[in-house]
Enzyme design. Structure first.
Site, mmCIF file in Angstrom:
data_model
loop_
_atom_site.group_PDB
_atom_site.id
_atom_site.type_symbol
_atom_site.label_atom_id
_atom_site.label_comp_id
_atom_site.label_asym_id
_atom_site.label_seq_id
_atom_site.Cartn_x
_atom_site.Cartn_y
_atom_site.Cartn_z
ATOM 1 N N HIS A 16 79.236 -19.311 -7.834
ATOM 2 C CA HIS A 16 79.421 -20.500 -8.872
ATOM 3 C C HIS A 16 78.172 -21.432 -8.930
ATOM 4 C CE1 HIS A 16 83.613 -18.987 -9.948
ATOM 5 N NE2 HIS A 16 82.867 -18.871 -10.930
ATOM 6 N N CYS A 59 82.273 -11.083 -19.967
ATOM 7 C CA CYS A 59 82.024 -12.205 -19.851
ATOM 8 C C CYS A 59 81.315 -12.579 -18.555
ATOM 9 C CB CYS A 59 82.918 -13.291 -19.957
ATOM 10 S SG CYS A 59 84.413 -13.272 -18.757
HETATM 11 C C1 PEP Z 1 83.925 -13.080 -13.388
HETATM 12 O O1 PEP Z 1 84.590 -12.980 -12.439
HETATM 13 O O2 PEP Z 1 83.404 -12.158 -13.804
HETATM 14 C C2 PEP Z 1 83.875 -14.442 -14.508
HETATM 15 C C3 PEP Z 1 83.431 -14.375 -15.500
HETATM 16 O O3 PEP Z 1 84.582 -15.498 -13.536
HETATM 17 P P1 PEP Z 1 84.126 -16.142 -12.430
HETATM 18 O O4 PEP Z 1 82.548 -15.685 -12.361
HETATM 19 O O5 PEP Z 1 84.336 -17.858 -12.725
HETATM 20 O O6 PEP Z 1 84.652 -15.859 -11.435
#
Ligand code: PEP
Ligand code: MG
Length: 602
Positions: free
Chosen positions: A193, A515
């Site tokens: 993140h 996403c």
């Molecule tokens: C994912 O897991 O692909 C996502 C979009 O959420 P995060 O990166 O916040 O886990």
């Protein structure tokens, strides 16, 4: 001058003096302006006072409970505290070398240790541990009350390259683009993140740079090359000149892409593709709009907590944030993902004891397979219902959608829907109209991917989170730079599972967007389009280039290529085929699993 290599996680070039973040013991080292010397010395003196006070209290307590012999240890520590070589020495380092108090005390301690190394006496050598204890206490007392490393970051006097041993997302959430020019981090990977945040902020970043904090001193000139995944320590003027030239070239190229963004978001053969934005900070909405996003496809709501405990965010505070988001994005929808956090964020307060000085308060940590996200929300119904009530209220001001993270079974979806119904009842008790809120499910756990048809009954839409889906399908920790090479979006298993989800969702009459970060990779994007994806949500910075790509390809071509890719046995074969078929785009593929982008970018 020498170079360290790592993983290119956020494109761009930046250089400047280093500031060191040693998160393992929450310390930051940086140069200070001349006018700040007095304030820094006063901080040190206050920390000394607090330390002396604590040691006196411990001494008194231990004398009573364990006897004078043991208590004398703390008497000795009090004497050490006032040794000429410790606090007084740190004071003169602050004044002479103009460095912050944390750094000065560490340097005084290093000098102290050097003296002990030469001492033949084993008893005296052992006393080094006591001095370390005193220094640890001093360091802790230098921290602002309940500070985590995030608070320390805003203390910098001048813009710097942040060189860190680790960078938790809760700390990264405090990064100020005016103070931090670029990042070099010893740990992490592209889908960590903190890396995602760096890309949102447009901060050049390299992760997995082993030994960075050992090789770089505070103030050392450092260049971060977020294209090549390289960190240059003490770069020569010629290297800086070359970097400046490359940066200008890239900036003008991205400006050219932005100019092209105004056409319809449709492929060359006229198929409409929707682009929405992944947003971590409400202020990024303007940037998302400017990048051409038609809505927020993923608001990672946990980022607004910024390391604070969840009970600091009552319904009213959340409502104001969501309402603001929705109004700023109107008329497009905002998809808010319910908190994807683990227990530490809910239960731990910000206060840390001396022993806990190494920990960063409540963070955005998410035990990968434990009680997190929807599981935690269902366990803590009060937290979930507060968030849902705030969202339902915000729904009166614009289009809100709720997205549930980490769903692994139909029961979780049913329970979350029941909680939403209860939130809707509570809000509509005031008699005003409350529009129904669509509920979506993140497809990021293999069990959800394989039961899309069953989930479709209770879900209004799906969003495929490839970051987690890849990590759980391939059993590769997405935050561990050492296995970044195995985090492979083009792995045949990943393509198959995505195709299955897209087809099944469509058969059930539900939309399925993507996403995860995968959509921002040109080669992977071609395959996603070819497999039938028509809704994408990505980092706003990646939208203009992705949009330009879509406009240049025919869906009929990418469908054929995707069908071929799905028959190939390895991601290498798939990549080679993509480069053959689409040399202009696919040569830039590969950033997702840490392969260097240098060739494609130069
Ligand atoms: C994912 O897991 O692909 C996502 C979009 O959420 P995060 O990166 O916040 O886990
Ligand atoms: Mg996820």
């Amino acid at each position: 001058m020498f170079r360290l290599t790592g993983i290119a996680v956020s494109q761009g070039l930046a250089w400047g003096p280093a500031a060191l973040l040693l998160q393992r013991h929450v310390a930051i080292r940086y140069a200070i302006a001349p006018g700040r010397v007095e304030k820094e010395i006063a901080r040190l003196d206050q920390a000394r006072e607090a330390t002396a006070h604590q040691l006196h209290a411990i001494h008194a307590r231990v004398s009573q409970t364990a006897g004078a012999d043991l208590a004398s240890l703390f008497e000795a520590q009090l004497l050490m505290l006032d040794d000429q070589m410790l606090v007084p020495r740190a004071r003169s380092i602050i004044a002479g070398d103009r460095v912050n108090a944390e750094w000065a005390i560490d340097r005084a301690f290093d000098e102290f240790c050097e003296v002990f190394v030469d001492v033949g006496d084993a008893y005296l050598r052992e006393r080094r541990g006591d001095v370390a204890d005193v220094v640890g206490r001093l360091r802790h007392n230098l921290l602002p009350v309940s500070a985590g490393a995030g608070r320390l970051l805003v203390e910098l006097d001048a813009p710097a390259i942040l060189v860190a041993d680790d960078l938790a997302p809760s700390v990264a959430a405090h990064l100020d683009r005016n103070l931090i020019l670029g990042l070099a981090i010893e740990t992490g990977s592209r889908t960590h993140h903190s890396a995602i945040l760096a890309r949102s902020l447009g901060l050049p970043a390299v992760a997995g740079v082993a030994g960075a904090t050992k090789h770089v001193g505070p103030g050392t000139l450092v260049l971060v090359d977020g294209y090549a995944g390289e960190v240059v320590i003490d770069p020569s003027p010629a290297v800086i000149d070359e970097a400046r030239e490359r940066r200008d070239r890239h900036n003008s190229r991205s400006a050219a892409v932005r100019v092209g963004q105004h056409g319809p978001a449709a492929s060359a053969d006229g198929v409409a593709i929707q682009f929405q934005a992944n947003v971590e900070r409400p202020d990024d909405v303007e940037f998302a709009r400017a990048a051409g996003a038609e809505g927020v496809g993923l608001f990672r709501s946990e980022f607004m907590l910024g390391g604070q405990a969840i009970d600091q965010f009552d319904e009213e505070r959340q409502f104001r944030i969501y309402r603001d988001l929705v109004e700023r994005m109107a008329p497009f929808p905002v998809t808010v993902r319910t908190f994807d956090i683990d227990e530490s964020q809910v239960s731990r307060g910000g206060e840390e004891g001396h022993e806990g000085a190494g920990a960063e308060g409540p963070g955005l940590s998410r035990g990968p397979l434990g009680l997190r996200a929807i599981r935690l929300s269902l366990e803590r119904r009060d937290v979930l219902e507060t968030q849902l009530r705030a969202l339902v209220r915000a729904g009166r001001y614009g289009a809100v959608r709720v997205l549930l993270p980490f769903v692994s079974a139909v029961d979780e979806l049913r329970a979350a829907r029941a909680a939403l119904a209860s939130a809707e009842r509570a809000v509509s008790a005031d008699g005003r109209e409350t529009p129904a809120i669509p509920v979506g499910v993140m497809i990021e756990v293999p069990s959800a991917a394989l039961t899309v048809d069953l989930l479709a009954e209770g879900a209004d839409f799906f969003s495929i989170g490839t970051n987690d889906l890849i990590q759980y399908c391939l059993a590769v920790d997405r935050t561990d730079g050492r296995v970044a090479g195995l985090f492979d979006p083009l792995h045949p298993a990943i393509l198959r599972v995505i195709r299955y989800v897209i087809r099944t969702a469509r058969r059930c009459g539900r939309s399925a967007a993507v996403c995860g970060e995968m959509a921002a990779d040109p080669g992977a994007l071609l395959l996603l389009l070819g497999m039938g994806v028509t809704e994408l949500s990505m980092n706003p910075a990646a939208i203009p280039a992705a949009r330009a790509l879509v406009q240049q390809v025919k869906l009929s071509d990418v469908r054929r290529v995707a069908a071929r890719a799905l028959r190939l046995p390895t991601s290498r074969d798939i990549n080679t085929m993509l480069v053959d078929e689409f040399p202009a785009f696919a040569s830039r593929t590969g950033g997702l699993n840490g392969r260097s982008q240098r060739e494609g970018e130069r």
